[in-house]
Motif scaffolding. Structure first.
Motif: not given
Length: 232
Positions: A81-88
């Motif tokens: 329901d959520l794919v959250f790309v946080v990496a940075g």
């Protein structure tokens, strides 16, 4: 009026939960009864604590296509329901652009603006109908709001992420999920520094509330952790 009870388990994939905001998001979502898969580049005692609480920990390097493909295979056909790309990264972002090597500038751009979109392409069919694809952006990615300069290569990479996410949205115009670019606020993390305004808990609680309110939308939004719209 009381909020309706949640009858279905919500599933989240948090990409980049090694520390700071990603780790906080995994913890907060788990505390709100989401079933969470959190990715890290390498495990630590903090991640083992999450694992003991029921969070699934996986390793991935978003700059490595083979690593992303292997993660996709390990997760099977599971939808989120959520794919959250946080990496940075924010390597040498305190320096003006002309003082940063081409190699460093290129790596910041790759990790912050290109790899998140490539990850999204790899997992586009794993987002559940009515779900959300989220990217960790920044107010520094706003071209309209750049009146003070500074953080030049980081600003440019986040502005590029915003643009690439909108292009992704056009390519996937028939999608049945929304796309959310989130500014977490200025947060006291290794990246944000000790002088930042917010602690991780405040930022993360706000972002999770925004994410939950965004569920079911199919548009593209650029919001901060309070749910306020930011200028592109």
């Amino acid at each position: 009026m009381a909020e309706p009870a949640i009858t279905e388990e919500r599933r989240a994939l948090i990409v980049g939960a090694s520390r700071g905001l990603g780790l906080g998001l995994a913890e907060s979502l788990h505390d709100r009864d989401w079933r969470v898969v959190a990715t890290v580049r390498k495990s630590s005692p903090d991640h083992e604590n999450l694992r003991l609480q029921g969070v699934r920990i996986e390793t991935v390097d978003i700059d490595d296509d083979a690593s992303v493909a292997a993660l996709r295979q390990r997760l099977g056909s599971e939808k989120f329901d959520l794919v959250f790309v946080v990496a940075g990264v924010a390597t040498e972002s305190d320096k003006p652009l002309h003082a940063v090597s081409r190699a460093v500038s290129a790596q910041v751009y790759l990790t912050n603006a290109v790899s998140p979109i490539l990850f999204a392409e790899a997992f586009a069919d794993r987002i559940a109908p009515g779900g959300t694809l989220a990217f960790m952006s920044s107010i520094l990615g706003s071209v309209a709001l750049n009146e003070d300069g500074g953080w030049e290569n980081y600003r440019a990479s986040k502005a590029a992420l915003n643009t690439n996410a909108r292009s992704f949205a056009v390519r996937h115009a028939e999608r049945d999920y929304g796309i959310l670019l989130l500014h977490p606020g200025w947060v006291r993390t290794d990246m944000g520094g000790a002088e930042a305004d917010l602690d991780v808990g405040t930022s993360v609680a706000g972002m999770v509330t925004v994410i939950e309110a965004f569920a079911g939308r199919r548009d593209v939004a650029y919001l901060d952790y309070r749910g306020e719209t930011l200028a592109w």
